[in-house]
Design a protein around this motif. Structure first.
Motif, PDB file in Angstrom:
ATOM      1  N   ALA A  56     -59.048  25.689 -85.229  1.00 33.40           N
ATOM      2  CA  ALA A  56     -59.588  26.943 -84.694  1.00 33.40           C
ATOM      3  C   ALA A  56     -61.116  26.989 -84.832  1.00 33.40           C
ATOM      4  N   ASP A  57     -61.678  26.216 -85.753  1.00 32.67           N
ATOM      5  CA  ASP A  57     -63.129  26.169 -85.966  1.00 32.67           C
ATOM      6  C   ASP A  57     -63.822  25.123 -85.096  1.00 32.67           C
ATOM      7  N   TYR A  58     -63.066  24.401 -84.299  1.00 30.83           N
ATOM      8  CA  TYR A  58     -63.580  23.244 -83.557  1.00 30.83           C
ATOM      9  C   TYR A  58     -64.818  23.565 -82.718  1.00 30.83           C
ATOM     10  N   LEU A  59     -64.763  24.596 -81.889  1.00 27.91           N
ATOM     11  CA  LEU A  59     -65.903  24.891 -81.018  1.00 27.91           C
ATOM     12  C   LEU A  59     -67.149  25.265 -81.815  1.00 27.91           C
ATOM     13  N   ASP A  60     -66.991  26.027 -82.888  1.00 30.15           N
ATOM     14  CA  ASP A  60     -68.138  26.358 -83.737  1.00 30.15           C
ATOM     15  C   ASP A  60     -68.725  25.101 -84.368  1.00 30.15           C
ATOM     16  N   GLU A  61     -67.863  24.212 -84.826  1.00 30.32           N
ATOM     17  CA  GLU A  61     -68.314  22.967 -85.454  1.00 30.32           C
ATOM     18  C   GLU A  61     -69.087  22.102 -84.453  1.00 30.32           C
ATOM     19  N   ILE A  62     -68.528  21.935 -83.263  1.00 30.84           N
ATOM     20  CA  ILE A  62     -69.183  21.105 -82.239  1.00 30.84           C
ATOM     21  C   ILE A  62     -70.506  21.750 -81.815  1.00 30.84           C
ATOM     22  N   ALA A  63     -70.510  23.061 -81.608  1.00 26.84           N
ATOM     23  CA  ALA A  63     -71.735  23.757 -81.194  1.00 26.84           C
ATOM     24  C   ALA A  63     -72.837  23.606 -82.243  1.00 26.84           C
ATOM     25  N   GLY A  64     -72.464  23.546 -83.503  1.00 27.55           N
ATOM     26  CA  GLY A  64     -73.453  23.382 -84.565  1.00 27.55           C
ATOM     27  C   GLY A  64     -74.118  22.019 -84.568  1.00 27.55           C
ATOM     28  N   LEU A  65     -73.411  20.997 -84.107  1.00 29.37           N
ATOM     29  CA  LEU A  65     -73.958  19.638 -84.079  1.00 29.37           C
ATOM     30  C   LEU A  65     -74.551  19.274 -82.718  1.00 29.37           C
ATOM     31  N   ALA A  66     -74.150  19.968 -81.680  1.00 31.01           N
ATOM     32  CA  ALA A  66     -74.554  19.618 -80.310  1.00 31.01           C
ATOM     33  C   ALA A  66     -76.059  19.436 -80.124  1.00 31.01           C
ATOM     34  N   PRO A  67     -76.920  20.303 -80.644  1.00 29.48           N
ATOM     35  CA  PRO A  67     -78.357  20.118 -80.420  1.00 29.48           C
ATOM     36  C   PRO A  67     -78.923  18.842 -81.036  1.00 29.48           C
ATOM     37  N   ARG A  68     -78.196  18.238 -81.959  1.00 28.69           N
ATOM     38  CA  ARG A  68     -78.642  17.013 -82.622  1.00 28.69           C
ATOM     39  C   ARG A  68     -77.972  15.760 -82.065  1.00 28.69           C
ATOM     40  N   ALA A  69     -77.159  15.914 -81.034  1.00 33.08           N
ATOM     41  CA  ALA A  69     -76.365  14.787 -80.525  1.00 33.08           C
ATOM     42  C   ALA A  69     -77.045  14.114 -79.332  1.00 33.08           C
ATOM     43  N   ARG A  70     -77.222  12.818 -79.437  1.00 30.91           N
ATOM     44  CA  ARG A  70     -77.773  12.007 -78.349  1.00 30.91           C
ATOM     45  C   ARG A  70     -76.698  11.185 -77.646  1.00 30.91           C
ATOM     46  N   HIS A  71     -75.523  11.110 -78.261  1.00 30.38           N
ATOM     47  CA  HIS A  71     -74.473  10.222 -77.767  1.00 30.38           C
ATOM     48  C   HIS A  71     -73.132  10.930 -77.931  1.00 30.38           C
ATOM     49  N   LEU A  72     -72.350  11.004 -76.858  1.00 29.29           N
ATOM     50  CA  LEU A  72     -71.067  11.698 -76.885  1.00 29.29           C
ATOM     51  C   LEU A  72     -69.950  10.750 -76.495  1.00 29.29           C
ATOM     52  N   HIS A  73     -68.904  10.693 -77.304  1.00 32.09           N
ATOM     53  CA  HIS A  73     -67.712   9.906 -76.986  1.00 32.09           C
ATOM     54  C   HIS A  73     -66.676  10.850 -76.380  1.00 32.09           C
ATOM     55  N   LEU A  74     -66.286  10.582 -75.150  1.00 33.17           N
ATOM     56  CA  LEU A  74     -65.506  11.545 -74.370  1.00 33.17           C
ATOM     57  C   LEU A  74     -64.009  11.299 -74.290  1.00 33.17           C
ATOM     58  N   HIS A  75     -63.497  10.215 -74.803  1.00 33.74           N
ATOM     59  CA  HIS A  75     -62.053   9.979 -74.676  1.00 33.74           C
ATOM     60  C   HIS A  75     -61.264  11.123 -75.314  1.00 33.74           C
ATOM     61  N   ASP A  76     -59.989  11.162 -75.065  1.00 30.22           N
ATOM     62  CA  ASP A  76     -59.164  12.297 -75.473  1.00 30.22           C
ATOM     63  C   ASP A  76     -58.172  11.912 -76.565  1.00 30.22           C
ATOM     64  N   SER A  77     -57.646  12.927 -77.229  1.00 29.05           N
ATOM     65  CA  SER A  77     -56.567  12.783 -78.209  1.00 29.05           C
ATOM     66  C   SER A  77     -55.900  14.139 -78.367  1.00 29.05           C
ATOM     67  N   PHE A  78     -54.864  14.163 -79.200  1.00 29.66           N
ATOM     68  CA  PHE A  78     -54.162  15.419 -79.467  1.00 29.66           C
ATOM     69  C   PHE A  78     -54.523  16.014 -80.823  1.00 29.66           C
ATOM     70  N   GLY A  79     -55.383  15.346 -81.577  1.00 37.48           N
ATOM     71  CA  GLY A  79     -55.773  15.869 -82.881  1.00 37.48           C
ATOM     72  C   GLY A  79     -54.672  15.759 -83.918  1.00 37.48           C
TER      73      GLY A  79
END
Length: 163
Positions: A56-79
């Motif tokens: 449930a915290d996933y979007l907040d966690e990603i948003a917190g790191l996003a401004p510092r990210a230069r490289h994104l791995h886009l493949h998928d999973s079910f967690g």
């Protein structure tokens, strides 16, 4: 030259501890070096937070790191942790366990919500990592990646130091 730090996942098979995306962002802010950036592996974060019962915290966690990210791995999973005794990788794919490097939108990562909410640095690199078994789905995943790239919100690299 830039260095990108990637957070891994934790769980049954790998038996390791790793930073969540938000923790990594805080650690990087403490170092505050203009050449230190992050790699966000969306599947690793999905697995890590699933392991901790915090998806449930996933979007907040990603948003917190996003401004510092230069490289994104886009493949998928079910967690879902790779925590069942299985005979083969095919069974793991069938049950959706682990970092399966699935084609885009085959798993449950809330990709549209991520890219609607997060601001990434200009010229962020999108990397599509898929296993060879999914070769027939590469074209569709590449098209989806291009669609995402076309609507990725960017911020100026100057905001990195204060992100």
């Amino acid at each position: 030259m830039n260095t990108c730090v990637e957070a891994l996942f934790a769980g049954y098979v790998v038996r390791m501890l790793t930073a969540s995306p938000l923790r990594l962002a805080r650690d990087m802010a403490g170092i505050d070096h203009r050449n230190l950036w992050a790699t966000i592996d969306f599947s690793h974060a999905w697995l890590k937070l699933g392991y901790e019962g915090r998806q449930a915290d996933y979007l907040d966690e990603i948003a917190g790191l996003a401004p510092r990210a230069r490289h994104l791995h886009l493949h998928d999973s079910f967690g879902l942790q790779d925590d069942l005794e299985m005979h083969s990788d095919g069974e793991r794919v069938t049950f959706g366990h682990g970092d399966r490097h699935l084609p885009m939108d085959w798993g449950s990562i809330p990709r549209d919500a991520i890219f609607a909410r997060c601001d990434f640095p200009e010229k962020v690199i999108l990397s599509l990592e898929m296993k060879p078994r999914f070769r027939p789905s590469v074209a569709a995943s590449v098209a989806r990646t291009r669609e995402i790239a076309g609507r990725t919100q960017s911020i100026s690299p100057a905001r990195h130091a204060s992100a």
